[in-house]
Design an enzyme around this catalytic site. Structure first.
Site, mmCIF file in Angstrom:
data_model
loop_
_atom_site.group_PDB
_atom_site.id
_atom_site.type_symbol
_atom_site.label_atom_id
_atom_site.label_comp_id
_atom_site.label_asym_id
_atom_site.label_seq_id
_atom_site.Cartn_x
_atom_site.Cartn_y
_atom_site.Cartn_z
ATOM 1 N N SER A 161 0.839 -1.197 0.000
ATOM 2 C CA SER A 161 0.000 0.000 0.000
ATOM 3 C C SER A 161 0.881 1.257 0.000
ATOM 4 C CB SER A 161 -0.966 -0.046 1.188
ATOM 5 O OG SER A 161 -1.969 0.912 1.069
ATOM 6 N N ASP A 256 -9.695 -2.876 -5.970
ATOM 7 C CA ASP A 256 -8.827 -1.942 -5.249
ATOM 8 C C ASP A 256 -8.741 -0.661 -6.077
ATOM 9 O OD1 ASP A 256 -6.550 -0.605 -4.114
ATOM 10 O OD2 ASP A 256 -5.756 -2.526 -3.431
ATOM 11 N N HIS A 286 -8.658 -4.084 -1.416
ATOM 12 C CA HIS A 286 -7.389 -3.705 -0.803
ATOM 13 C C HIS A 286 -7.157 -4.503 0.480
ATOM 14 C CE1 HIS A 286 -4.060 -0.889 -0.591
ATOM 15 N NE2 HIS A 286 -4.315 -0.660 0.691
#
Length: 312
Positions: A161, A256, A286
């Site tokens: 991320s 995502d 995600h």
């Protein structure tokens, strides 16, 4: 066909969507941090991972700040390779401690030591502090490679991320500064500050929202966010030149908001002559593998990452 969750993820994700707290106000980075801290508290309470030792070190960042490092080394013969590991957190969560069990499990599974960097985060520490802190960790590992039984030519950088975005930014810095990296492992990386316009098909299935993405980028970049002045080391999707970079592994779910920017970054890396392994996981939002680690798609994604790290 409409986008749908993977069947094994769906029960847990439906429960999450039904019970998640009200969204934070757009721009409230500290509220996002508090929510992440709450979510991570259960993970931080887990016992140490057997067979992985921890040693604490420090590095000095570009502005002279001392940065904490955590060396997580699996028991047994050292393979000679190593990974600089950067946790996620939307650029606004910067405490490495609750993330260490995750890193230790990865080190145990792949047999490769990890150096977890406690980089500073926004809004208190905007760009370039986070990426310079991460680079300081990489430089420290190169400087201390001999005493840690590491071959500097077999050092990778990995992040998830926000950490994936920082890993890509560090890779660009390392090219500029002449520091070798063997591989960049980018797990649903946060790469593009311009990705703030909602996709109505994705919105109902998001675990990281467009509003949160706006908040994270604006915390990191302030008034620069979304302008033509954003440096590539902050938002690697802005890089004009992606040549001369190490082989890349990119992994993202198709539910995502980072999906399109990650696919495009992988495409541009390949077009610039960089070997790229790209995975787009169907039905996955995600951080899907952390939410439902026992799901088959989560297991596949973890095995792919382990394979890549073992091959260093």
């Amino acid at each position: 066909m409409p986008l749908e969750l993977d069947p094994e993820l769906k029960p847990a994700m439906d429960a999450y969507f039904a019970n998640r707290p009200a969204p934070e106000a757009r721009g409230d980075a500290l509220a996002i941090r508090r929510q992440i801290e709450t979510a991570m508290s259960a993970v931080a309470a887990l016992p140490p991972v057997p067979g992985v030792s921890r040693t604490d070190f420090t590095a000095i960042s570009a502005d002279g700040t001392e940065i904490a490092l955590r060396w997580l080394a699996p028991d047994g013969e050292r393979p000679g390779s190593a990974v600089v590991w950067l946790h996620g957190g939307g650029m606004v969560f910067g405490d490495v401690e609750p993330c260490l069990p995750q890193a230790a499990r990865l080190a145990a599974a792949c047999g490769v030591p990890l150096l977890a960097v406690d980089y500073r985060c926004a809004p208190e520490h905007p760009h370039p502090a986070p990426v310079e802190d991460a680079f300081a960790g990489l430089a420290w590992l190169h400087e201390h490679a001999a005493e840690l039984d590491v071959d500097p030519a077999r050092t990778a950088i990995m992040g998830e991320s926000a950490g994936g975005g920082l890993a890509a930014g560090v890779t660009l810095l390392a090219r500029e500064r002449g520091l070798p990296i063997a591989r960049q492992v980018l797990i649903y990386p946060m790469l593009d500050d311009r990705n703030t316009e909602p996709d109505p098909e994705l919105e109902p299935l998001l675990t990281w929202s467009y509003d949160r993405n706006f908040t994270g980028w604006h915390a990191l970049l302030g008034d620069l966010a979304g302008t033509s002045d954003v440096p590539a080391t902050a938002a690697p999707a802005r890089a004009d030149d992606l040549s001369g970079l190490p082989p890349a592994y990119v992994d993202v779910g198709d539910l995502d908001i980072f999906r399109d920017e990650d696919i495009e970054y992988a495409r541009r890396l390949a077009a610039a002559g960089t070997p790229v392994e790209l995975h787009v996981r169907p039905g996955c939002p995600h951080a899907f593998e952390s939410a439902v680690p026992e799901a088959a798609v989560s297991q596949r994604s973890q095995q792919d990452r382990i394979r890549v790290l073992r091959a260093l």
